[in-house]
Structures are given as C-alpha cells and as structure tokens.
Design a protein around this motif. Structure first.
Motif, PDB file in Angstrom:
ATOM      1  N   TYR A 266      -2.884   0.164  -4.133  1.00 31.93           N
ATOM      2  CA  TYR A 266      -2.836  -1.128  -3.446  1.00 31.93           C
ATOM      3  C   TYR A 266      -2.459  -2.218  -4.447  1.00 31.93           C
ATOM      4  CZ  TYR A 266      -5.703   1.437  -0.041  1.00 31.93           C
ATOM      5  OH  TYR A 266      -6.187   2.366   0.848  1.00 31.93           O
TER       6      TYR A 266
ATOM      7  N   ARG B 120       0.858  -1.183   0.000  1.00 34.04           N
ATOM      8  CA  ARG B 120       0.000   0.000   0.000  1.00 34.04           C
ATOM      9  C   ARG B 120       0.898   1.237   0.000  1.00 34.04           C
ATOM     10  NH1 ARG B 120      -2.536   2.687   5.417  1.00 34.04           N
ATOM     11  NH2 ARG B 120      -3.399   4.553   4.467  1.00 34.04           N
TER      12      ARG B 120
ATOM     13  N   SER C 205      -4.044   6.716  -2.983  1.00 35.56           N
ATOM     14  CA  SER C 205      -3.572   5.431  -2.450  1.00 35.56           C
ATOM     15  C   SER C 205      -3.548   4.411  -3.574  1.00 35.56           C
ATOM     16  CB  SER C 205      -4.483   4.929  -1.326  1.00 35.56           C
ATOM     17  OG  SER C 205      -4.467   5.802  -0.218  1.00 35.56           O
TER      18      SER C 205
END
Length: 906
Positions: free
Chosen positions: A873, A859, A871
């Motif tokens: 991931y 992450r 963000s």
C-alpha cells in the motif's frame, strides 16, 4: 454457471459449473432433499451465503436431483425467497480456500435503501488495522493521515469535522460531538457501547464533548479513547469479519440508541486453514493468527489472536498504543431447527505518553484498559415438517461486556506552596497547602459493565394477491453501569491559589461505585417489510416500523419508513424516521460542583501558614438530561445503465435536544471574616457577615440543534472484461449548520472591570460549514494470476467553514449585586453599554473555497499458489503537498506513507 468463493462470499459467473452439492430445504411447505445441480441454475443473481446457508431471492430457477434420481425444477418469482442448507461436508465447496477468485467485490456497494455494504475483499482495499480504516471507503470519507495513537470514531453525512479522526485533527465541541456520539456499532446484532466510559477528570465543569487526558510531545500526539464520542474504532480488529453494513439513513425499528448512523458488523465461523498475517505501516506493526475448525454435526469454531503496536513517531518511543485481542467464535446449526452463534473475546489496549527526557515539566499519560465480552445469537425455526405458522422463527441476542479502565496523568510542579480547597460541604475553614515542589497526579479508575439483550419473533406471509410480508415483533434491553474507584489524585491536583481574593471551580475525589446509578433502556418494536411484484414487472418494496424507547424514564415513539418502487432499470426511493440517543453516564453523573474562594492567606515562615478558604457546593448531577433526537429524511433514485449502476441520494437530517453546555450565573454569600493575628500563634478568624459574590458555572443541558443537508452519488461500473478493470465512484456535498437553543446565552465578564456591570449577556454564536468531496477507485483484477492492482483517488473540491462576525453588542447584563437585566433590542448599541461591547471580528471563510486538491493511493495484491498473499500500500503516491489559499498546510490531506501485508495459508 459457476459458483466462485472468497472466504464465504458467494458469486456467480458464467463459464463453467461445480460438482453437485447435497442440500435440503423447504419449498411450498415440503422438505426437499437431494443434489443441487449448479450447472442448471438459471437467472440466479441475488445470492447471499451465511452460516452454511445459501439464500436465493426471486427470479431464479434451480434443479434438484431428488432421492428417486429424478430432476426437479424449483422456480422462484420476484419477492420469493429460498434458503438452502448444505449437508455434504466432504464435497462442500464452501469449505475450500480459493485464491483464484472471479467475482470479487472490491469496493463498497449501495444496497436497497440507504445501506452500504462492504464485503470481505473490500475490507482490504485500504490497509486496515481496524474497522476505522475500512470505513474510509464510504461517500464523503477519504484516506486519513495514519496515526493510531489517537482514538478513532466516525460521523456520517456532516461537514462538522473530520469524518474519522486523524493526527492533530480531533474536533471538539457540540457540532461534531453530538454526531460522533450518535453512531451505533453492532457486532452480530449485539450493540457495543461506550456510554459507560467515565474516563475524564473534569466532567462537572467541562462541556459534554471535551477532550480528556491528551498530551503533545516531540514524539507525537496522544489522545486515548474518550467518553461521549462513541466506540473507539481502533479496538475493533478486522479478523473474521464477513461483511460490514453501514446505514447512514433510516434504520429498521429494531435498532435504537442512535441519531447519526448504524454500523453492522457480521463475523463468521467456518472451516478455514491456519492463516498467519503480518502488517507494517508508519511505525505500526500488526501480527495475527486465525484458524477455523469444522466440528461434528454442523458445528464450526474459529479462533484468532492478534497484536498491534503503534508509535506516533517511529524514531522515538515516547507516544505509543498497543492492542491485543483474542477471539473465539462458535456456530452450530442442527436439524431440529436450532442455530446458534457464540462469541467470546478478550482484549487489552494501552496508551503511553512518556515524558521527553529534555522536558522536565512534561506530562506523562498512561492508559491501561482490559475488556472481556460474551455474545450469543440463538434462533429456532418453526417452519418445519410442512407447517406454516404465523411466526416462523424466534431469535434472541445477548451480549455482556465488562472492562477495567485505568488512566493516569502525572507532571512535575514547582510553584511554591499554595492553598487549595478540600471541603465537601459548604463552609469557611483552614485550607491545606500543597508541597512547594511535587508531582501532580490525577487518576481515573473505571469499571464499566454493559448488558444488551434482544428478543424477536419473525414470520412471513404471501397473500392471495401476492403481497409478501416479512414481519417481526421484538424487544430489547440495555443496562449500563460503572463500578470503578472513580477520580482521585494528589493534593491540589486541579485548582490552587496564589493570592487572596481569588475564586475558582474546584475538584474533589469522586467514587463511581457509590455515586453512579445504572442506566436502563427498554425498547419495543414492530416491523413489516412488504414486497409486491406487479404484472408489468414493477416492484414495490416498503419497510414499515415503529419503535418505542424508554430511556432513563424518557419515552420516545419512533416511526421508521423506507420505500422504493422499481420500474425495470429505474428505481425511486425515500425514507424518513425518528431516532434517539440516551445521554452517557459521564454526562449524567458529573459529581458535585465546588466553588472555592480564598478569603485570606497568612504565613509566618518557620511558624505557621494559615489559608482561610470558603467552599460552596452545588449538586452537579444532570439527572434531568433527556435523550437527543434526530429526524432523518432522504429521497433517492437508482438507474442501471448497461455499463454501470448509479445511485443518487438527497437527505435532510435535523438534530434537536442535542447535548451542550449552559453557562449558569451563580450568587454566593461570600463571608466577611475578622482575622486575629497574635505573635507566632496561628491566626484565628470569625465570620462577621456576608456579601454577594457572582460567579459562573457550566452545566450540561439539552439545548443544541443542527441541520445536515446534502447529496450523495455512487456509481458501480461493470467490469471491463477486455481490460480486467473495475471502476467505482462516489461523491458527496453537505452543508451543516448548528446553534444553541434560544435562552442559552453566552455570559462573559468585560475585559476591563466595570463598576456598573459584572457580566455581559450575549447571543451565542452560530456556525455553518460545507464540504464537497469525490473519490474514484480503479481496480485491475487478473483472476488467473491472483493479481489485484488498485488506485484510489481522493478529491477535495470544497471545504468551507464560515466564521461570522460576532454580535458585539450585549442583549443584557448582570450587576455586581447579582441582578440580571435584559436590554431592549433598540437600545443595545447605546454608548452607555460600551464597557460591555466586544471586540468585533471580521466575517471570513476558512478551508478550501477557490481551490481543489487531489490525492492518489495505490494497492497491489498478489496471491501465490503456495499459499502466500502479499499486499503493498502506498498513500499519496506522488508525494504531493497540500496548502490552502492562505498558504497553510491543509490538515485533511494525507502525506506519503508506505505499508505492506503478508499472509500465509497452510
């Protein structure tokens, strides 16, 4: 010292101070007002911010600049608590968005007893589309294969199945089902319930934990929310969540209707900028809008709207799930002692399983659910104007939820005209026929209503010897009903016959509104949380509780105890308690059971078709179902090293009176009929006698017991300042065994018809499984740049399921005339019973037993001063492939996937 903030969570760090804050609070029975000098706080560590109130607990000294412009020091000792209300709206730092945050809690943390807390930033440690994703941080859990087209639930501290259901891995059966059913989810102390869900089509004949309305296509697998498996976690989005607390051990006496564990979700309303969010991962996208408004007189309103669309396979649109949710949250706190939090939400979720264009016989499933809920938490504080009443606060929690649930299953049948039973009473009659070719349709129309209320009075007292008591007395009430149209469908939607002499369990339409009665639960509880600080600085904490439940006329007394003794950096703790879970409406009201037997089928093309059917009706409801119960026991120890805090817990949980299926031997008087055939006229018949006929039916009973025992280890390391690195670790080992109660036998017809025996009676099989898993988290947090880089590792150390050699020898038999006879133990291997001997199976292990597997997830989060937050991931960063010892793909291993989230604060 400095107070730093992320969305309402308060943290203290060294290195600075905030401007003074206008506050008011009561201390030693006196109202204090003035400016809180945050720069002169000393030893203040244990802080909690909630509803515009900052709570200090023990070993703390604060300085107040009072109305006379004089400094006044307030000192708290161990065991004492002080609640401070901020009254300055212009300078209140709690209203300012902060993206350069210091003391962020990035992972789940152990609390005082068996509670595990997940704060706001930790909610984003895994890309979360619902709280089911968030809970994968708990010990024993792991990053799941991502698939939102299948319902998600969770089980705690067991090796009975996948913890949060994932793609192609939905356990059925009593072991996993009882545990999933026994998890209670509460939002703002209001229980959410799935007990009223009756969206199944064969509950009269299937087990308590069967899977209904599921399908598999080339476009993926679809399994909508299921009855008896607990709340579908996909329905709970993560907007406005302040914290999640999970109690896997013994909960306080206030909480009931559970056997496995408790999930407590707290939401918050406060002034916040307009925020836009968008997430994308593996054929799933989610968008949301959130805004918090500061109103007059300490009022706040929060509004959020979200939409999620998910496809099992992004290359097709055959299998999909949609969720829309609109939430309003209003909070108020006035100077008269009243505080109130009101919530309203509306949500829809649909599941679509379309027919593959290349599969003409494929199945179509459509699920359309809508729900509306209201919740209100109100409390009044008597502890004002210097008074010290025995009960200082009274609080009431009320929640109402109403849903409409429509499930449809359709597929094409081309099997010729077949007779089917349609009588709802015992008798012999002419049965109708299906069309030669038609679309088979089955529907389930439910309208569940749930009401939850809790009323409690709370107080605290410090004795002369400095024993601190925080006590409460309360009662709660649960009501559940279903007013839906029920189950219905096309002719022959369940059972048809292609030859005379066949018999089978049949189905009929069943109206919930007319045949389902409300489930009612009453509970009373008393709780005393005791704290004592000794002269040697040792601290004793004990939570004592007693709960009385009246669940559908069955009574349960549940003692609950949690205790800990802290000796400096070392603590020991333990707890035990009894919990209970009431059966669902779908388990109690199953509809009558119908057994249809085709006595004859006479057809003369162009003139007549005459099917002679006999139906036997057995009352199907399980009104005598008791609640299942679980004894929960745990012991543990905690130690604060200079570099980390380590928690070790051992537990032993025993479930009894669990829900399972009993195979019931039935005998019917099968009619002998004399049929008169005359030319082209429809044949007539007359019943000339009866003969005994044996058949089997299932019934849901309290007859399952199981044991979970294991160890959990959690370690929270201090931040390595030189590296800006925070490390977390958890590991778990658990063994699970389960079996049906004595007397619940397996009844099976011999593979080859035997002239002497209709059925063999056998001991039911037992199961045993074990699991060992571990997980590390490495979070690099550079606060000055608003950067978080996190690595999560999953380690599958062992995953064993023992399939034992089955008992091939019968312990009894049933003759053709219905007489049952048990066989003495020393005679069960007698060759005269060889027609009943089962085929032996080898004892073998499946899963992982001499091999370990490891997975790594990434992450990266970056805050920009412009208001953007990004963000990224990545699951299974190195694209690892996982196989067990047999060379088969290991189903719990997550494959590589990419996801991202972007948000903007105006």
């Amino acid at each position: 010292m400095k107070v730093s903030l992320l969305a309402g969570a308060v943290f203290l760090t060294a290195g600075g101070f905030l401007s003074a804050q206008n506050v008011e609070f009561y201390h030693d029975g006196q109202l204090k007002k003035g400016e809180l000098l945050t720069r002169e706080m000393e030893k203040c560590k244990d802080l909690v911010y909630k509803d515009q109130t900052l709570t200090f607990k023990g070993s703390c000294q604060i300085t107040l600049l009072n109305a006379d412009n004089k400094k006044e020091k307030i000192t708290l000792k161990e065991g004492e608590e002080l609640k401070i209300q901020f009254i300055s709206s212009k300078e209140n730092f709690l209203e300012k968005p902060a993206i350069r945050i210091e003391g962020v809690q990035l992972t789940a943390r152990k609390k005082q007893f068996s509670e595990i807390a997940i704060q706001q930033e930790a909610l984003q440690n895994l890309q979360s589309f619902s709280i089911g994703d968030v809970l994968q941080q708990l010990p024993g859990q792991y990053v799941q294969q991502f698939d939102n087209t299948q319902f998600k639930n969770i089980v705690f501290r067991t090796a009975s199945g996948s913890s949060v259901t994932g793609s192609g891995n939905i356990p059925g059966g009593d072991d996993f089902g009882n545990r999933a059913f026994g998890v209670q989810l509460m939002v703002n102390d209001i229980a959410l319930s799935n007990n009223e869900n009756m969206q199944s089509y064969d509950s009269a004949n299937s087990g308590p934990f069967g899977i209904s309305f599921s399908t598999s296509t080339n476009g993926g697998n679809l399994t909508p929310g299921q009855p008896n498996y607990g709340v579908d976690l996909r329905e709970i989005s993560t907007e406005n969540i302040e914290s999640i607390e999970v109690i896997q051990g013994v909960p306080d006496a206030k909480y009931g209707d559970l056997t496995s564990g408790l999930i407590k979700v707290t939401t918050i309303a406060k002034a916040s900028p307009l925020r836009l969010d968008a997430s994308l991962r593996d054929g799933t996208y989610q968008v949301g809008v959130t805004k918090g408004f500061k109103l007059k007189n300490n009022n706040a309103l929060n509004v959020s709207v979200g939409y999620m669309n998910s496809l099992s396979d992004p290359r097709t649109s055959l299998v999909g799930y949609d969720r829309t949710n609109v939430n309003f949250l209003w909070s108020s706190k006035n100077k008269n002692g009243f505080s109130n939090k009101f919530s309203a939400s509306f949500s829809t979720n649909t599941s679509k399983g379309k027919r593959d264009p290349d599969d003409l016989d494929g199945m179509i499933i459509n699920v359309d659910n809508k729900s509306f809920s209201l919740g209100n938490n109100i409390s009044y504080n008597f502890n004002r104007n210097g008074s010290k009443p025995f009960f200082r606060t009274v609080s009431a929690d009320v929640g109402v939820s109403y849903s409409t649930q429509l499930t449809e299953r359709r597929f094409w049948l081309n099997q010729g005209a077949r007779p089917y039973g349609n009588s709802t009473t015992d008798g012999v009659y002419y049965a109708p026929y299906t069309p030669p070719s038609y679309e088979n349709q089955a529907f389930s129309d439910g309208k569940p209503l749930t009401i939850f209320t809790d009323l409690s009075v709370n107080g605290s007292k410090v004795t002369a010897s400095k024993w601190v008591h925080m006590y409460s007395i309360g009662a709660n009430f649960r009501y559940g009903n279903n007013f839906g149209k029920g189950r219905y469908g096309t002719a022959g939607q369940f059972t048809t016959f292609n030859a005379a002499g066949q018999g089978s369990n049949g189905m009929r339409d069943f109206n919930y509104r007319d045949h389902v009665f409300a489930s009612k639960q009453y509970a009373f509880y008393i709780q005393d949380n005791i704290t004592k600080a000794f002269a040697n600085k040792h601290i004793l904490r004990t939570n004592l509780g007693l709960r009385y439940d009246l669940q559908n006329s069955y009574s349960t007394y549940s003692p609950r105890v949690n205790t800990s003794y802290q000796m400096g950096k070392f603590s020991v703790r333990g707890g035990f308690g009894l919990t209970s879970k009431a059966p669902s409406l779908n388990q109690i009201y199953t509809a009558p059971r119908y057994f249809d037997f085709l006595l004859g089928d006479y057809r003369l093309p162009g003139y007549y078709s005459a099917a002679i059917m006999q139906t036997v009706v057995t009352p199907g409801d399980n009104a005598n179902l008791k609640p299942s119960r679980s004894w929960k026991t745990e012991v543990g120890m905690d130690y604060r090293f200079p570099f980390a805090t380590v928690n070790l817990t051992a537990y032993y949980n025993r479930l009894f009176d669990g829900f399972t299926t009993a195979s019931v031997h039935k005998i019917m008087d099968k009619a002998k009929v004399n049929v008169n055939v005359s030319g082209t006229e429809v044949p007539t018949f007359e019943v000339i006698g009866t003969e005994k006929f044996n058949y089997l039916q299932n019934r849901i009973v309290n007859g399952y017991q199981s044991v979970d025992k294991g160890l959990e280890l959690m370690a929270s390391f201090k931040k390595i300042e030189a590296l800006n690195l925070v490390i977390g670790f958890n590991a778990s080992y658990v063994e699970t065994s389960g079996h049906k109660d004595e007397g619940l036998y397996k009844i099976t017809a011999p593979k080859i018809a035997d002239k002497d025996y209709e059925y063999g009676i056998y001991n039911d099989s037992r199961n045993k499984s074990s699991m060992a898993r571990a997980s590390f988290s490495f979070d690099y947090h550079l606060a000055s740049s608003g950067l978080i880089i996190g690595l999560r590792t999953d380690h599958f150390l062992s995953d064993r399921t023992l399939n034992g050699m089955n008992d091939i020898y019968p312990i009894g038999y049933i003759k053709h005339d219905g007489e049952a006879q048990m066989i003495p133990e020393n005679d069960r291997t007698n060759p005269k019973y060889q027609g009943l001997f089962l085929k032996p199976s080898d004892e073998k292990l499946s899963g992982l037993y001499n091999k370990t597997l490891h997975n790594i997830h990434l992450r990266v989060t970056k805050d920009f001063l412009s208001g953007f937050r990004l963000s990224i991931y990545v699951s299974n960063v190195f694209n690892l492939k996982a196989y067990d010892e047999r060379g088969a793909v290991y189903g719990n291993f997550t494959s590589t996937s990419f996801g991202g989230n972007i948000s903007y604060r105006f």
